[in-house]
Design a protein around this motif. Sequence first.
Motif, PDB file in Angstrom:
ATOM      1  N   TYR A  86       0.641  -0.876  -0.240  1.00 29.11           N
ATOM      2  CA  TYR A  86       0.414  -0.196   0.184  1.00 29.11           C
ATOM      3  C   TYR A  86       0.851   1.724   0.094  1.00 29.11           C
ATOM      4  O   TYR A  86       2.032   1.369   0.690  1.00 29.11           O
ATOM      5  CB  TYR A  86      -0.701   0.350   1.173  1.00 29.11           C
ATOM      6  CG  TYR A  86      -0.093  -0.110   2.378  1.00 29.11           C
ATOM      7  CD1 TYR A  86       0.001   1.525   3.124  1.00 29.11           C
ATOM      8  CD2 TYR A  86       0.441  -0.742   3.619  1.00 29.11           C
ATOM      9  CE1 TYR A  86       0.952   1.820   4.145  1.00 29.11           C
ATOM     10  CE2 TYR A  86       0.863  -0.781   4.081  1.00 29.11           C
ATOM     11  CZ  TYR A  86       0.916   1.245   5.020  1.00 29.11           C
ATOM     12  OH  TYR A  86       1.194   0.966   6.473  1.00 29.11           O
ATOM     13  N   SER A  87       0.414   2.012  -0.873  1.00 32.10           N
ATOM     14  CA  SER A  87       1.217   4.047  -0.746  1.00 32.10           C
ATOM     15  C   SER A  87      -0.134   4.470  -0.130  1.00 32.10           C
ATOM     16  O   SER A  87      -1.042   4.965  -0.007  1.00 32.10           O
ATOM     17  CB  SER A  87       1.354   4.102  -1.723  1.00 32.10           C
ATOM     18  OG  SER A  87       1.691   5.716  -2.244  1.00 32.10           O
ATOM     19  N   LYS A  88       0.488   5.125   0.585  1.00 29.45           N
ATOM     20  CA  LYS A  88       0.304   6.397   1.696  1.00 29.45           C
ATOM     21  C   LYS A  88       0.194   7.608   1.198  1.00 29.45           C
ATOM     22  O   LYS A  88      -1.255   8.210   0.711  1.00 29.45           O
ATOM     23  CB  LYS A  88       0.811   6.314   2.901  1.00 29.45           C
ATOM     24  CG  LYS A  88       0.098   5.463   4.481  1.00 29.45           C
ATOM     25  CD  LYS A  88       0.912   6.531   5.611  1.00 29.45           C
ATOM     26  CE  LYS A  88       0.905   5.412   6.844  1.00 29.45           C
ATOM     27  NZ  LYS A  88       1.390   6.046   7.553  1.00 29.45           N
ATOM     28  N   LYS A  89       0.800   7.246  -0.619  1.00 35.01           N
ATOM     29  CA  LYS A  89       0.587   8.935  -1.306  1.00 35.01           C
ATOM     30  C   LYS A  89      -0.010   8.648  -1.732  1.00 35.01           C
ATOM     31  O   LYS A  89      -0.604   9.673  -1.947  1.00 35.01           O
ATOM     32  CB  LYS A  89       2.527   8.639  -1.460  1.00 35.01           C
ATOM     33  CG  LYS A  89       2.394   9.956  -1.981  1.00 35.01           C
ATOM     34  CD  LYS A  89       3.636   9.853  -3.229  1.00 35.01           C
ATOM     35  CE  LYS A  89       3.850  11.314  -3.827  1.00 35.01           C
ATOM     36  NZ  LYS A  89       5.072  11.681  -4.378  1.00 35.01           N
ATOM     37  N   THR A  90      -0.786   8.178  -2.451  1.00 32.43           N
ATOM     38  CA  THR A  90      -1.802   7.462  -3.506  1.00 32.43           C
ATOM     39  C   THR A  90      -2.812   7.227  -3.127  1.00 32.43           C
ATOM     40  O   THR A  90      -3.515   6.851  -3.889  1.00 32.43           O
ATOM     41  CB  THR A  90      -0.761   7.091  -4.562  1.00 32.43           C
ATOM     42  OG1 THR A  90      -0.581   5.394  -4.315  1.00 32.43           O
ATOM     43  CG2 THR A  90       0.627   7.439  -5.320  1.00 32.43           C
ATOM     44  N   ALA A  91      -2.603   6.831  -1.978  1.00 31.34           N
ATOM     45  CA  ALA A  91      -3.965   5.802  -1.303  1.00 31.34           C
ATOM     46  C   ALA A  91      -4.120   4.501  -1.609  1.00 31.34           C
ATOM     47  O   ALA A  91      -5.601   4.231  -2.516  1.00 31.34           O
ATOM     48  CB  ALA A  91      -5.014   6.786  -0.976  1.00 31.34           C
ATOM     49  N   SER A  92      -3.567   4.262  -2.396  1.00 29.47           N
ATOM     50  CA  SER A  92      -3.514   3.010  -3.679  1.00 29.47           C
ATOM     51  C   SER A  92      -3.040   1.438  -2.318  1.00 29.47           C
ATOM     52  O   SER A  92      -2.038   1.459  -1.795  1.00 29.47           O
ATOM     53  CB  SER A  92      -2.913   2.995  -4.884  1.00 29.47           C
ATOM     54  OG  SER A  92      -2.823   4.077  -5.698  1.00 29.47           O
ATOM     55  N   LYS A  93      -3.857   0.717  -3.003  1.00 32.62           N
ATOM     56  CA  LYS A  93      -3.307  -1.024  -2.373  1.00 32.62           C
ATOM     57  C   LYS A  93      -4.073  -2.159  -3.042  1.00 32.62           C
ATOM     58  O   LYS A  93      -4.662  -2.088  -4.058  1.00 32.62           O
ATOM     59  CB  LYS A  93      -3.994  -1.055  -0.946  1.00 32.62           C
ATOM     60  CG  LYS A  93      -3.942  -2.487   0.106  1.00 32.62           C
ATOM     61  CD  LYS A  93      -4.361  -2.157   1.095  1.00 32.62           C
ATOM     62  CE  LYS A  93      -3.965  -3.195   1.436  1.00 32.62           C
ATOM     63  NZ  LYS A  93      -4.501  -4.084   3.986  1.00 32.62           N
ATOM     64  N   SER A 152       0.609  -6.187   5.408  1.00 35.98           N
ATOM     65  CA  SER A 152       0.520  -4.984   4.720  1.00 35.98           C
ATOM     66  C   SER A 152       1.330  -4.270   4.543  1.00 35.98           C
ATOM     67  O   SER A 152       2.539  -4.125   5.993  1.00 35.98           O
ATOM     68  CB  SER A 152      -0.778  -3.986   5.329  1.00 35.98           C
ATOM     69  OG  SER A 152      -2.052  -4.560   5.236  1.00 35.98           O
ATOM     70  N   PRO A 189       4.193  -1.417   3.931  1.00 33.93           N
ATOM     71  CA  PRO A 189       4.495   0.463   3.134  1.00 33.93           C
ATOM     72  C   PRO A 189       5.355   0.580   1.882  1.00 33.93           C
ATOM     73  O   PRO A 189       6.616  -0.786   1.724  1.00 33.93           O
ATOM     74  CB  PRO A 189       4.649   1.223   3.783  1.00 33.93           C
ATOM     75  CG  PRO A 189       5.125   0.270   5.179  1.00 33.93           C
ATOM     76  CD  PRO A 189       5.128  -1.267   5.088  1.00 33.93           C
ATOM     77  N   ASP A 228       7.840   6.586  -0.835  1.00 30.14           N
ATOM     78  CA  ASP A 228       8.273   7.543  -1.914  1.00 30.14           C
ATOM     79  C   ASP A 228       9.485   8.175  -1.694  1.00 30.14           C
ATOM     80  O   ASP A 228       9.577   8.776  -0.695  1.00 30.14           O
ATOM     81  CB  ASP A 228       7.196   8.138  -1.920  1.00 30.14           C
ATOM     82  CG  ASP A 228       7.997   9.460  -3.114  1.00 30.14           C
ATOM     83  OD1 ASP A 228       8.015   8.897  -3.923  1.00 30.14           O
ATOM     84  OD2 ASP A 228       7.378  10.632  -2.827  1.00 30.14           O
TER      85      ASP A 228
END
Length: 447
Positions: free
Chosen positions: A20-27, A183, A185, A188
């Motif tokens: 998952y990426s917090k920057k893009t809110a993708s998972k 999960s 992370p 970036d």
Amino acid sequence: MRRIFLSFLGTTNYFPVNYYSKKTASKVKNVRFVQEALVQWQCSDWGKLDHILIMTTDESRTKNWDDNGHEDRKGNRLTFEGLQTRLRKLSLKAKIQNINIPVGRNEGEIWEIFDTLIEQLKEEDELYLDVTHSFRSLPLLAMVTLNYAKVMKGINVKAIHYGAMEALGYPWEIEKMELEERSIPVFDLLPFDQLLDWSVAIDRFLASGDAKMVREVAGRALIPVLAKCKGQNIEARDLRPLAKNLGEYTEVMATCRGLRISEVANALKVSLERVQHQKVVKPLKPMLKKLRDSVSQFTGNEVNDGIAAARWCARHNLVQQGFTIMAETSTTYIVEQALGEGMHEQDTRDLVNMALKILKNKLPLDDWDEKARAQEKKTQKIIDWFVPQEALRGALKNLTNYRNDLNHAGHKDNPMSANKFSAKLDELVFFFEELIHNQGDPVGDQT
């Protein structure tokens, strides 16, 4: 321009996790390879001209690019789809390519990796880099390669990703978890590349006075920040005028715009003060302090700032500009001291050299220049002021000779060696600093 996704594939028998990426809110769930997640995030809308490049050694190709590359402890072949199969199942339009590289056991192999990386990049490519499974010296080599390619090929680094499995725990601990708990992370790391750009740009400015790269770096770094926050991030907004003011400051110095020195220096100081505590690029603060220190000597006083500008030019190898600014600043100082007025009037400024000539050659009034005779009282006041200033007259003679030597490109009798101008400029700047310090405030009527 092409878009390039470049990643290194390791040899480990990876188990399924969720990235998952917090920057893009993708998972992306239930994938063995971080490249699967990154490619889905970055490359889903790419076209046929774009490339997905996976770098593998012979071992990592066998174990993880191809299918069924691992064995259990008993030597039985494990059935797993390799990354090649996984990527092809995504039905992407971008070209997927496997590039073989050596392991990097010695200096020769490291150079071979470097050459291979550079060969894959073309002019002005947009690069998306994944360093999750880089091994040995590859992370460092990748960063060196990036900067080399930015200089030589003008590539634009759009992303640097790192899937941080260690943020969740040790591999054997994660493997015991249920899939929904695994999960990982994805960090970036692009800000670190941008920090390197800022470092190079500010170093170039401090060394040579060239702010062009600072403006370019600021533009690349701030556009996405301002777009994301719709221009409401005050700290990011304040970095943009800083870059603009740096550029204007260096242009004024390079073109000897003496009347604007105080104005642009003050604007630069103000913009530097506003960004001292910015957090857009957190490690930038010490470098911003160095910038602030480099312009701290400007006070808003025209003569003082002219001398400070000449000093700045001397330190940044703008030698000819330094002599020109110093010559005009000395004229401003003399007119103000001798007359108390007219320091920007060209007819009045011309009287300084005329007065020196009259004093040196002891010319009678009839032999004065027509302009000097037309302003006899002003000329005489300057002459009278010059009489006790023997050291100043000597310094002005040298300053005029050096400036003429530069302006005429050495086409004169006995031109000075090129390597001596910088030291002579330093000497003259020091002389005028001491002169003003010993005589007090250079602005004021001391006639």
